[in-house]
Write an enzyme that holds these catalytic residues in place. Sequence first.
Site, PDB file in Angstrom:
ATOM      1  N   ARG A 174       0.822  -1.219   0.000  1.00  0.00           N
ATOM      2  CA  ARG A 174       0.000   0.000   0.000  1.00  0.00           C
ATOM      3  C   ARG A 174       0.857   1.270   0.000  1.00  0.00           C
ATOM      4  O   ARG A 174       0.466   2.281  -0.585  1.00  0.00           O
ATOM      5  CB  ARG A 174      -0.920   0.010   1.212  1.00  0.00           C
ATOM      6  N   LYS A 194     -19.554 -17.091   2.234  1.00  0.00           N
ATOM      7  CA  LYS A 194     -20.993 -16.938   2.487  1.00  0.00           C
ATOM      8  C   LYS A 194     -21.776 -16.295   1.354  1.00  0.00           C
ATOM      9  O   LYS A 194     -21.353 -15.296   0.788  1.00  0.00           O
ATOM     10  CB  LYS A 194     -21.169 -16.045   3.719  1.00  0.00           C
ATOM     11  N   GLY A 206     -10.342  -9.411  -0.845  1.00  0.00           N
ATOM     12  CA  GLY A 206      -9.198  -9.925  -0.097  1.00  0.00           C
ATOM     13  C   GLY A 206      -8.682 -11.295  -0.489  1.00  0.00           C
ATOM     14  O   GLY A 206      -7.521 -11.436  -0.883  1.00  0.00           O
ATOM     15  N   GLY A 244     -13.344  -4.372   0.308  1.00  0.00           N
ATOM     16  CA  GLY A 244     -14.687  -3.906   0.669  1.00  0.00           C
ATOM     17  C   GLY A 244     -15.140  -2.782  -0.240  1.00  0.00           C
ATOM     18  O   GLY A 244     -16.301  -2.727  -0.666  1.00  0.00           O
TER      19      GLY A 244
END
Length: 396
Positions: free
Chosen positions: A35, A198, A354, A377
Site C-alpha cells: 500500500r 458466504k 481480499g 470492501g
Amino acid sequence: MKTVKDYNFSGQKALVRVDFNVPLDAGYNVTDDTRMRAALPTINKILNDGGAVILMSHLGRPKDGPAEKYSLKHVLAHLSKLLNKPVAFAADCIGDVAKNAANALKSGEVLLLENLRFHKEEEKGDVNFAKQLSELGTFYVNDAFGTAHRAHASTAIIAQFFPNNKCFGYVMSGELESVNKVLTSAEKPFTAIMGGAKVSDKILILQQLINKADNIIIGGGMAFTFVKAQGGNIGKSLVEEDKLDTALAILKDAKAKGVNIYIPVDAVIADNFANDANKQTVDIKAIPDGWMGLDIGPETEKTYADVIANSKTILWNGPMGVFEMSSFEHGTKSVAEAIVAATKKGAYSLIGGGDSVAAVNKYNFANEVSYVSTGGGALLEYIESGSLPGVEAVEK
Ligand code: AMP
C-alpha cells in the site's frame, strides 16, 4: 474524473489521504509495504511539480485515542527509504503540533501526520475535525481507495473545504478506471466468478452482476447453499439455511435475464476441516453425512476453465475452496490459471476482494492478470451501489 495528472502542484501544500494501513510485526517493522509503494507515484508527481505533500492515513483500529501500537511513526523510516528523502512527522494530525509542522513545510518536502483514528471524530465524519485537517493544506487529494466506502472525515467530509482544488491520486483513478471498464464498458462475454464463504456477503453483488454479466460462476463455501436449495445432499458442508430462498431467487432471476449461472457439479470432500483429513471426490448433490465439501471437483474445474477461456471480460472475487490448505487449493488455482490464460489471449481480468487477491499472490499471478484491486470492501461496495462516499465527495 480529475486526477493529479490534471494539475500542477507548484507552490501547493497537498493534503493527500493515503492508505498506509500496513501490517507491522512485533518490532513494528512493516511486513508488507504494497500500500505504501502504491502511493509513491502520486506523492512523487506532486513533489516533482514543486509542491509539498502532507500525508494523512489511518493505521489499524485504535479504540480509545492514541496507542503506541497504532502510531504511524512506525512507518516513517520505511517511507523515507521508499521516497529516498527525509519525511517529517507530526505527533498529532490536528492542533498546534500539526499546524506548526505544516507551516514549516517547504516545496519538495513531505510530512506524515499521526494516525487519524486517534481522534474518534475521524470515523464519525465530524465536520469540525475535517475542517481542522483541511486548514493544513491548500489542495486535497484522495488516493485511499481501500477506505473510499467510508464517509469518514478525511476520506469524504473534508472535500467540501476544497470546492475547486481537489482530485484523485493515481491509486484511486487506476481502481476506478478498472472497475468502470468492467461495469460499464465490458467487452462480451463478461464472466463474473464469485466464491468465498458466504452467500449472505455476496447477495447484493450477485443481484447487480445478473444485470451485467453473461456468465456467473459460483464456487467456495457459498456454493453449498445453492446446491442444498436445489435439493442436494451437502453433508456437513457450510450452508446458510436462511438463505436457501434467496439462492433460488437468484437462480430464477438469472434465468429470466438470460444469464448462465454455473453451480459446481462435483466437489472434493473431507471428513474433517483439516489439510490431512481423509478426502474423496463426489457428485456435489450426493455428499455423504459427516463429510463436507472444501473444494470444487475436476469436472467443475473443466467447465469453469472453458467458460473463462471464452470470456473477454472477467471479474473474480472469492476462492473456489479452502485454498489456504494445500489439499483443497486445486480448484482456486485452476481458476486462477484459466484467468491468466484468458488474459494472455486478450481478455480483461479484474481480481478483487481480499481472498482472491491473496490467492493470485500465492500463485505469483499478480502480473499476469489485467488489474488486482487493492480495496476489497470498497470494490465490492462500488459494484453493489455504483458509487462510494469518497468518490462522490471528490466528484461533487
Ligand atoms: P470470503 O472472505 O467470503 O471471500 O471467504 C473466503 C474464505 O472462504 C477463505 O478463507 C476460504 O477458506 C473459505 N472457503 C472457501 N470455500 C470454502 C468451503 N467450501 N468451506 C468452508 N470455507 C470455505
